[in-house]
Design an enzyme around this catalytic site. Structure first.
Site, PDB file in Angstrom:
ATOM      1  N   GLY A  46      46.601  53.962  47.283  1.00  0.00           N
ATOM      2  CA  GLY A  46      45.998  52.673  47.701  1.00  0.00           C
ATOM      3  C   GLY A  46      44.786  52.616  46.835  1.00  0.00           C
ATOM      4  N   GLN A  51      36.522  49.662  44.917  1.00  0.00           N
ATOM      5  CA  GLN A  51      37.022  50.810  43.497  1.00  0.00           C
ATOM      6  C   GLN A  51      36.593  51.111  42.365  1.00  0.00           C
ATOM      7  OE1 GLN A  51      40.221  52.458  45.928  1.00  0.00           O
ATOM      8  NE2 GLN A  51      39.435  54.384  45.688  1.00  0.00           N
ATOM      9  N   CYS A  90      41.157  60.319  47.733  1.00  0.00           N
ATOM     10  CA  CYS A  90      40.557  59.478  48.195  1.00  0.00           C
ATOM     11  C   CYS A  90      40.314  59.140  46.592  1.00  0.00           C
ATOM     12  CB  CYS A  90      39.590  58.550  48.260  1.00  0.00           C
ATOM     13  SG  CYS A  90      39.171  57.239  47.622  1.00  0.00           S
ATOM     14  N   LEU A  91      40.480  58.213  45.446  1.00  0.00           N
ATOM     15  CA  LEU A  91      40.200  58.558  43.879  1.00  0.00           C
ATOM     16  C   LEU A  91      39.088  58.169  43.207  1.00  0.00           C
ATOM     17  CD1 LEU A  91      43.412  55.906  42.779  1.00  0.00           C
ATOM     18  CD2 LEU A  91      43.383  58.107  42.891  1.00  0.00           C
ATOM     19  N   HIS A 132      43.159  53.571  55.794  1.00  0.00           N
ATOM     20  CA  HIS A 132      41.661  53.605  54.837  1.00  0.00           C
ATOM     21  C   HIS A 132      41.730  52.781  53.882  1.00  0.00           C
ATOM     22  CE1 HIS A 132      40.802  56.842  51.229  1.00  0.00           C
ATOM     23  NE2 HIS A 132      40.983  55.831  50.896  1.00  0.00           N
ATOM     24  N   GLU A 133      42.356  51.884  53.528  1.00  0.00           N
ATOM     25  CA  GLU A 133      41.637  50.417  51.793  1.00  0.00           C
ATOM     26  C   GLU A 133      40.897  50.140  52.999  1.00  0.00           C
ATOM     27  OE1 GLU A 133      41.884  51.403  49.496  1.00  0.00           O
ATOM     28  OE2 GLU A 133      43.258  53.119  49.395  1.00  0.00           O
ATOM     29  N   HIS A 136      37.957  50.823  53.135  1.00  0.00           N
ATOM     30  CA  HIS A 136      36.413  50.227  51.798  1.00  0.00           C
ATOM     31  C   HIS A 136      36.303  49.520  51.545  1.00  0.00           C
ATOM     32  CE1 HIS A 136      36.995  53.631  49.094  1.00  0.00           C
ATOM     33  NE2 HIS A 136      38.491  53.822  49.531  1.00  0.00           N
TER      34      HIS A 136
HETATM   35 NI    NI Z   1      40.226  55.032  48.685  1.00  0.00          NI
END
Ligand code: NI
Length: 158
Positions: A46, A51, A90-91, A132-133, A136
């Protein structure tokens, strides 16, 4: 289409709240295409617009090649239930992994990239990814809610 630069740990933008998308125009559609491409390039599950440095409520989720790519604009949680303890990364935190408590099931409403209202109910990995998203979009990141003692820091090979 282009690969966007992913903002990483320490970048203050990750702590800011994203704003609702008012109009889904060409610029937003281009951003969404770039987010899909960037997610794919870095092999993530995701990605939220914040991000890539854009404070708008847009998320793309792609669990696996067998699943559709979900585009969620202005997502809102309708309900969530249960808990699961899951391994997560997480990226934006490329060297960190930890166990996290997430809902086992989550239902949300959102707009898709054509502005159509959609409802999605996710369980297991999809519930984890949606939770999770959406975090963010609220300026929250996964390391805020790790199960104590489970953080693993993986040393990067150049
Ligand atoms: Ni993330």
């Amino acid at each position: 289409m282009a690969i966007r630069t992913i903002r990483t740990e320490g970048d203050e933008i990750l702590r800011k709240k994203s704003k609702k998308v008012e109009v889904i125009d060409e610029k937003i559609r281009e951003l969404i295409q770039d987010m899909k491409e960037t997610l794919h390039k870095y092999d993530g599950v995701g990605l939220a617009a914040v991000q890539v440095g854009i404070l708008k409520q847009i998320v793309v989720i792609h669990e696996s090649e067998d699943e559709p790519i979900y585009v969620l604009i202005n997502p809102e949680i309708i309900s969530q239930s249960g808990t699961q303890i899951v391994e997560e990364g997480c990226l934006s935190f490329p060297n960190k992994f930890a166990k996290i408590k997430r809902p086992e099931k989550i239902s949300i409403q959102a707009l898709d990239e054509n502005g159509k209202k959609i409802k999605i109910t996710g369980e297991k990995l999809l519930a984890q990814a949606i939770s999770h998203e959406i975090d963010h979009l609220n300026g929250e990141v996964f390391i805020d809610k790790i199960v104590p003692g489970t953080l693993e820091i993986i040393r990067q090979e150049n």
